[in-house]
Structures are given as C-alpha cells and as structure tokens.
Write an enzyme that holds these catalytic residues in place. Structure first.
Site, PDB file in Angstrom:
ATOM      1  N   ASP A   1      10.715 -27.657 -46.799  1.00  0.00           N
ATOM      2  CA  ASP A   1      11.358 -27.091 -45.620  1.00  0.00           C
ATOM      3  C   ASP A   1      10.534 -27.433 -44.385  1.00  0.00           C
ATOM      4  O   ASP A   1       9.302 -27.287 -44.363  1.00  0.00           O
ATOM      5  CB  ASP A   1      11.445 -25.576 -45.808  1.00  0.00           C
TER       6      ASP A   1
ATOM      7  N   GLU B   1      12.518 -31.996 -44.784  1.00  0.00           N
ATOM      8  CA  GLU B   1      13.085 -32.016 -43.435  1.00  0.00           C
ATOM      9  C   GLU B   1      12.038 -32.576 -42.476  1.00  0.00           C
ATOM     10  O   GLU B   1      11.043 -31.914 -42.192  1.00  0.00           O
ATOM     11  CB  GLU B   1      13.488 -30.609 -43.020  1.00  0.00           C
TER      12      GLU B   1
END
Length: 936
Positions: free
Chosen positions: A533, A563
C-alpha cells in the site's frame, strides 16, 4: 546561566531522575495504557520540534536567528521532563545544558543527501568533550534554545531525534531477536532442566526503564513483573527467563516503558510488542509462542507445496479479495466459518468453486486485502446491521447508508488499512480471537487450502502508516520510542499525507521492522506475493533490501508489487529515492499503472461529482457515445478520444518508457515522450514492473462507474459487454494482470467510491450469480453525498439497469475465456522490454485510425513455447461494427483463437460476426467485442 553537568555526574543525574519511579508491581499491569509518573510543568509553553539531528553530534535549526553578542545555542536537558523555555526568561526546570558550537564547513555528501529536505539554518555541533553524554541525554527531555548574553531565551525548540538515534544505535539493526523468542541451549544454567528459555528484547533507546508484565493466560492477571536490562551499544532492553513460556499453554505479555515525553513529563506506557507474532482479543497482550510449534501447523502443512505456476512477474494473474467479502453471505459455508479464515477450507462452497474456475482458466494468485492485526474492527462482539431491514428499503433511499454508518464503529467490516501490529494475523477473522495460536493455525489452514486449490496467496502489506501515533491507546511504536518511527514535518508534527500517521521507513529501525515482518509472512506463513500500500512513500533502497530478504527466507522469488503513487511530503524524491513508478525502474518491483486505467475508465481517481459524469473514458463512450452531462459540457472531443486511444496502447505495450509507438498526430514517439497529466506516459524499464487493471478495491467498481458514464439508455446486455472489454484490456496488456473480486460478476457497490468502512451491505458479492446488488440505496453520505442528485434517478431505475443472472453468467464466462486466451501463449506475457518492442506491433494507429478499436499484433516466431506463430487481437468499444485495413498482414492465414472456436465460447459474436480476409487484409470486428486471431 545554568552550569553544565560534569561528566562524572551524568549517571547520577539520570538515576536521580528515575528515583521517583518505583519498581512496578503486578497491579501496574492492570492499569491504563498510560500512567503519568511526573506531570509536565503546567506553565511551560508548547514548543515545536524544528531542530533536526543530522547524526549523533550535529543538528540543524531551520529559521533560527543570529547569535547576539555574548549569547549562544544551548541544549537543555531534564530527566523528569520539567523544562520551561519562555521567551525573555532563562530556561527553567532543566537539570543542565550543553553549549553547542556553530559548524561552518559543508556537511559530508551523504548527510547532505539524506537531510536535503531540512530547511536552511545554522548547523550546530556538540563539542567533542560532551559527545559521550548523548546516549544518556536522549533518555530525558531535550530543548534547544538560542539565548542572549544574560541567558534569556530568544528562541526555543524541541529536537527531532531519528538522525541521532540511527547513528548512536546503528548496531541495533543487526539484532536478530527482537520480540519474544524461545530457544534451547546446552549451556548449564541457561534455561530450564531441558535447556529451554524464553527471551524478550525491545528496542527502546530513549526509555528510562522497561519492565515485563507476564500473564499465564490471555485474560489472566499478571503473575510476575520482570525488569529488563539495557544494552548501551544498541539501545535494546533484554531479559531471559528459564523455560518455554508457550508450554503447556502460551503465556502473554506487555511491556511497561518509562520514558520522558518530548513535550514534558514522564509516563509509564503499558504497551504491546511491535514484533508481536500474535495477540489476545483486541490486541491487549502479546502472545508467546513458536511458529514452528506443531500445534500451530495444520495437518499436511509440511507436505503441501506452494503452487509452481509463476516463473516471472508477467505470469501473475492476481485476484484482489477482501477476506470477509469472500464468505460472509455464502450460505454454502457453515455459519460459524463465514467471514473467517476457515471459509477457504470448504472446497465445495460457492466461493471456492468460483475460485477454482478462475484458477483453471489461468488465475495464479488470490491477493487478500489486509489480514494483519487491525485497529478498527472489534475482535469480539462486533455487530452487523439487519440485512432484512436494509433490503426492504427503496433502491434510491438514504436510509441504508444511514443505518450502516450508525453501526460502523462497532461493526465487523473494514478494509483494514489501519495496522496495529504488522506481523500478527487479524483476530476478527479467527474463530477464537482471544487465543493467539488459533489465529495462526487458522490463517495457515486458509493458505494451505488455497495452495491445494492451485492458487498462490498474496497479501496486502501496509507499512507506510499506523492507525495512531503519540500518546494514543492504539499507538504502539510512538509510545516506545517517541518521535522516531513516524515521518515528521518541519514543526515536528507527524505527516499524514497517507490519510493516517505516516511511518518513516527511511529510518533504520522502521525499515528493519518492515523487512523482518515481511520475512515472517513469506517464510513462516508461506505468502507468495505481496502488494504494498502506498509504496511510493517508502525508499526504493528499503524495498530492494526487503525483496532480497524475503526471497532468501522463502527460498524462492516472492513477487512484489505496490502503489507507486508520487505525492505528499516525499514527492519527486524530496527526502529519498522513492519506491515510486518512475524511480523503481530496473528493480523488478511492479507498480500499478494509472495510464491505461484512467484512459479506459475516464477522468481520474479523485474526480468530483460533476467531473465523474462528464469525463467519459475510452470504454464508456468518450466522443462516440456521449452521455447527457458530457454533451451539455461540450466534453469528449475527437481529439480527446485520440489521446485516450494512444494511452490505451501505452497500457497494452506495458507502459514501457522506451517502446516506440505511432501516435495520433502521425509521429513515432517513445512512450515516455507521450504526455500523461504532465509527465511521461511510459515509465517502466521492463513489462514485469507494471500492474494493469481497470478496477480494484479503491474508487467505484467498473460497473458503477459505467452506470454513471454510459448513456443512460444503454441496454444491460451492452453494459455487460463494456465490462468484458475492460477485462480484455487487462488480459491483453503486457505486464501483471490484476482483477478485483467481482469485476467478472458485474459487481456493484451502489456507486460507493470508498467502501472501506461501508459495512457488508455496500461490499456484497454473490458467487451464485443471482444479484450484483445494484439498487441497495444511495452511497454513504461521508464521501458520496455530492453524487446523490445524479445517483438517485439511476438507483431508482435499478430494476431496468441492473443485470440479470444471464448477463452475470455471460460476463463471468467471457472473463474466463479472456484468462484462457492469456494463458494460452507467453506472447501476452513477454518478459523483457526488448521482446515487447520486437514482437508487439500496435496497428490502426496514427491520424487516420479508427480510435475506438485497439489492435495489436504479436510475432511468436522463435519464442519458446509460443504455440502460435502470430497473434492478432482487437478490442472494439464502439456500439457499431468496425472494418479495418491492416495492409502489413496481407496474405496471413489467420484463424480465430481456439477459445473463440470452441463450443463453450462465452461470446458468440467472434465466431458469428467477425471476419479476417487475408486477400484484402481487412478485419471486421463486431460491436463492443474483444477477439483474437492466431496463425497456428
């Protein structure tokens, strides 16, 4: 002016400061999470932390004024946190001070690079004669003051300590046994009668004392309090107790950490272990146990192998799934196991049968949203709104979201991006959250069940933030080493660009915690791939170290993706080289690509209500099928469609920076020369560094977005076709293929763009293909109220818009066919940029193109295992058929892919309506159809 404490008195200073803190009794183990041992002075002003330690001896103070005649910079310290620094008065409450010298020479290059984000200001140095004091001084309160000749404060600030702690305690990075460890020794007196001993080690270099509360059970009162001893070289506190404290039943523990707070005062924090492997219910106590204990290994664990289905990143086909979503409504799962790890152990459940269908077609990995220990879901006694009451409400009602919101704080659902303990399985997914071993055993049973179904297991890793910091009950790291584990701004506040409290993996021990946590998941729980994340908030160097560590621990490659968004206080490498899209080139770590995603869906991730309606995408009508809002705004020109078509081709070509493509203006450009939101569209060095997707857990589902963007009279059959075209983009693109659970079932979240706390109701999925759940009420007010005027009439028409079981079956089967096609040849999974450039040619490009059709030609000659000498694919998003001239393929004996020719083909249009004429080199593609031709 207050005299400087002499060297010989320093130990006495600290001891005097600790005299107020008596050795705790077991009663302290039942006290609150924080006990104030010495209150901060009430009259002391609140100070920012503007001065930054660059290493153990140098500080920089941005914005500090010039030194007046006779004045200077002084570092004041207090073991009891009693400093008061008021402008115009001498510092009060300090135990002493060090005089600092201005340092004029330039900093060494490495320090300049690390601290490049620190603003201009004087660099100050601790005198050589005082440097031996620093380890002890950091265990008290520190305040830096600029004083005049009379010792009066002109400016004062607290200090940011990570640079000093990383330097002073660099050896701590090599500690092999942080946490609780159980070992066996042959040294006489080193353990119990059989040689077993249990060790505890906590890195707390600024603590004044650390004690261990030992509990014989999850709920039992403390049976003893033990004092840990400090190692001055590492700043870690340790304790060895005889015996295996996991036998016969596991003990539990917490630490009592006495420390001076940076803002003043001294507290005793009762806190769990950051290295916890498991905990009791609601994470009140850390669990003592061995991960190699047979009690926590399911039967067959040692014999069950990881599936050997992925040899390279580009082989990955990932299915993103929330654990609770998978089974909470699945009546084919026993009621006691719904929403839990054990739901995956029922092979005949509807959900597991669906996963096996996907696996047989080509799916490789099930990626689980966070399953580590969460802060927000009650692990015992969580609630769920009455679904029958919700279902009885009108499809466009506000009441559903109001009822869900009313119980959100105590309900059983959350995405889980709120880590509490990074290395422990979440308790709310276990049948007994209070037994630390149970959640480990059941987590492993889930992993083993998926492995036996031929599916690798991926996991969402969230190390970029914590759920809390400071003196908060759910703050773990900051209540052990205040100000160290989190990234601070220029005033000393915790940065929150991640929407939570940002961690600082650029700091030595935060990176160590992240890496060693990931190793446990890969080695001990057999996680096969990891999605990070907001990975762009972490240093590339830390991620590369992590990659090496998990590969080594698992004995095989663990595939990493994340990400790579570039934003916040670390944007554009402001503090370090990020693990972000462009700066990960050559690392082999993959990042999600927003280029093809945004072109396909239309607009961007964060569009407001007006923008989301008028900014159509290549899939849902940009220019060729405008909706009323786009028409009213004059949006969606042919030029916009041409730009989007080029970005679609960027995605199909793996977003490779060096791939050359003829663009809409007729010029041939590298993909990094094509504009995407002011930056190069191509950014990856190799195809395995890009993740392709059109839907994930964030933002509206593709179905919901298309409800908003397609013309409102679009038939439900065509809505299903548009969904399949989105899947074709993912299946045909070079790189990693990534699917959100339910995208193949036309899944709806009722236009909710951020369903992280929207309960089970807004996150439903139906493996039996009876309902996609559109028409379940207006999206939650918190983030969706602005959309209500547009959403209400659409939801009111749910009965005519939403799919029937027929459209859901078609979409599922068409997605299965797409996966079969991708799996049929490595031409869709090329491993190198050179192969993509040599073998993939984008056709129907340039100014005379038909921009609603993307066409790619793949040359399989000389590629081992290619199966086909050539592959030609086309995706036509227009509601009309397209006929294209492809002169470079004249005479090629192409036939439909075997999947299209098979009797079970989901979509009859390719076989019935498509046509390839080799003599004229013309290709006819039916409306809203994706197809593949091959030369066998």
């Amino acid at each position: 002016m207050r005299p400087v404490i002499p060297f010989f008195a320093l130990g006495a200073w600290l001891c005097a400061g600790l005299a107020h803190a008596a050795t705790p009794t077991p009663a302290a183990c039942a006290a609150g999470f924080e006990t104030v041992l010495q209150a901060a002075p009430a009259a002391a002003p609140s100070l920012p932390a503007q001065a930054v330690w660059l290493n153990r001896q140098w500080l920089r103070w941005p914005g500090a004024g010039a030194v007046p005649a006779g004045g200077g910079y002084r570092l004041h310290f207090s073991a009891t946190g009693q400093i008061s620094a008021r402008p115009g008065e001498p510092v009060a409450g300090a135990d002493g001070a060090l005089t600092l010298d201005l340092r004029n020479p330039a900093l060494p290059a490495a320090l300049q690079q690390r601290w490049r984000w620190v603003g201009a200001g004087p660099t100050l140095a601790v005198r050589a004669a005082d440097q031996h004091r620093l380890r002890e001084l950091h265990r008290g309160q520190l305040v830096l003051a600029l004083e005049d000749a009379q010792g009066r404060v002109l400016q004062a600030t607290r200090t940011q300590t990570p640079g000093a702690l990383d330097d002073l305690y660099a050896r701590a990075e090599q500690l092999p046994d942080l946490g609780a460890t159980i070992t066996r020794t042959r040294v006489r007196g080193g353990g119990d009668a059989k040689g077993w001993r249990t060790g505890f080690r906590l890195w707390a270099p600024t603590a004044q004392a650390v004690h261990l509360c030992l509990h014989p059970g999850a709920d039992a009162p403390a049976s003893a309090v033990h004092t840990l001893q400090r190692d001055n070289a590492t700043g870690a506190w340790g304790l060895q107790l005889p015996g295996d404290l996991s036998q016969p039943q596991p003990h539990y523990y917490t630490y009592l950490v006495d420390l001076a707070l940076p803002g003043g005062g001294v507290v005793r924090n009762r806190v769990t272990d950051p290295y916890s492997l498991s905990l009791n219910a609601n994470s009140q106590r850390s669990w003592i146990g061995r991960l190699d204990d047979p009690r926590w290994q399911p039967e067959g664990w040692a014999q069950t192998q990881r599936p050997a289905t992925v040899r390279h990143n580009t082989d990955l086909v990932i299915y993103e799934l929330h654990l609770r979503d998978f089974s909470v409504r699945d009546t084919s799962v026993p009621a006691a196991h719904r929403g839990s790890y054990l739901a995956f152990t029922h092979p005949q459940s509807a959900g597991m049968q669906h996963l096996r269908l996907l696996r047989a077609a080509g799916l490789t990995d099930v990626h689980l949203l966070p399953v580590f220990d969460l802060a927000t879901v009650p692990e015992q006694g969580c609630t769920t709104p009455d679904e029958a009451r919700l279902a009885a409400l009108p499809p466009d009602s506000e009441e559903q979201q109001a009822l869900v919101a009313a119980s959100a704080a105590q309900d059983c659902f959350n995405w889980g991006y709120d880590p509490l303990h990074f290395t422990a399985p979440e308790g709310s997914y276990a049948t007994d959250a209070n037994e630390g071993g149970t959640r480990i055993l059941e987590f492993r049973r889930m992993v083993m069940a998926l492995h036996r179904a031929g599916l690798r297991v991926g996991m969402d890793m969230v190390y970029n933030h914590t759920s809390a910091s400071g003196q908060n009950a759910k703050s773990v790291l900051d209540r052990i080493v205040p100000g160290y584990y989190h990234r601070l701004n220029a005033q000393g506040g915790v940065e929150t660009s991640t929407c939570c409290d940002n961690t600082a993996t650029e700091h030595r021990m935060m990176a160590k915690l992240m890496i060693e946590s990931a190793v446990v998941w890969a080695r001990d729980h057999r996680i096969d791939s990891m999605r990070f994340d907001l990975m762009g908030h972490q240093p590339r160097a830390a991620m590369e170290r992590l990659q090496r560590a998990v590969n080594r621990a698992a004995g095989q490659p663990i595939h990493l993706l994340g990400e790579g968004w570039n934003f916040g206080e670390i944007k554009d490498g402001a503090r370090f080289v990020q693990a972000a899209q462009k700066s990960l080139n050559g690392s082999g770590i993959a990042t999600f690509s927003d280029r093809g995603r945004d072109a396909a869906r239309g607009g961007g991730c964060c569009d407001g209500p007006a923008e989301v309606l008028k900014h159509q995408g290549w899939l849902n009508g940009l220019h060729y099928a405008p909706n009323p809002q786009a028409q009213a705004a004059g949006a969606g020109t042919r030029a916009e469609l041409l730009r989007s078509a080029d970005l679609i081709r960027v995605g199909l070509a793996g977003t490779l920076q060096g791939y050359r493509l003829q663009t809409a203006d007729g010029s041939v450009k590298r993909l990094d020369q094509i504009d995407y939101a002011g930056q190069g569209a191509g950014y990856a060095s190799q195809p395995g560094e890009v993740v392709n997707y059109v839907e994930n857990h964030d933002n509206p589902t593709l179905w919901d977005l298309n409800v908003l963007k397609l013309p409102p009279d679009t038939p439900r059959e065509d809505r299903a076709r548009v969904q399949v075209l989105g899947g074709a983009l993912t299946a045909f693109s070079q790189g990693v293929a990534y699917l959100h659970a339910g995208v193949e079932l036309l899944r709806s979240k009722n236009l909710d763009r951020n369903s992280y706390d929207s309960g089970d109701w807004f996150n439903r999925v139906d493996w039996t293909l009876q309902d996609n759940f559109f028409g379940g009420g207006l999206p939650p007010r918190k983030e969706g109220e602005g959309l209500w005027p547009a959403a209400r009439p659409l939801l009111a028409r749910a009965a005519e818009i939403k799919p029937t079981a027929a459209e859901m079956r078609f979409t599922r089967d068409a997605f299965l066919d797409l996966l079969r096609i991708r799996a049929s040849t490595p031409l869709f999974r090329l491993r190198t940029a050179d192969d993509v450039q040599r073998r993939l040619t984008m056709l129907n490009t340039g100014p005379d193109q038909t921009p609603t059709v993307a066409v790619g030609h793949l040359d399989g000659r000389g590629l081992r295992g290619a199966r086909f000498a050539e592959v030609l694919y086309a995706i036509n998003v227009a509601p009309e058929a397209a006929t294209l001239s492809l002169p470079t393929l004249r005479g090629r004996p192409l036939v439909l892919h075997p999947v299209h020719r098979g009797p079970g083909a989901a979509d009859p249009r390719p076989a019935a309506q498509a046509q390839w004429d080799p003599a004229t080199a013309t290709l006819r593609v039916p409306p809203r159809t994706a197809l593949v031709y091959v030369r066998e």
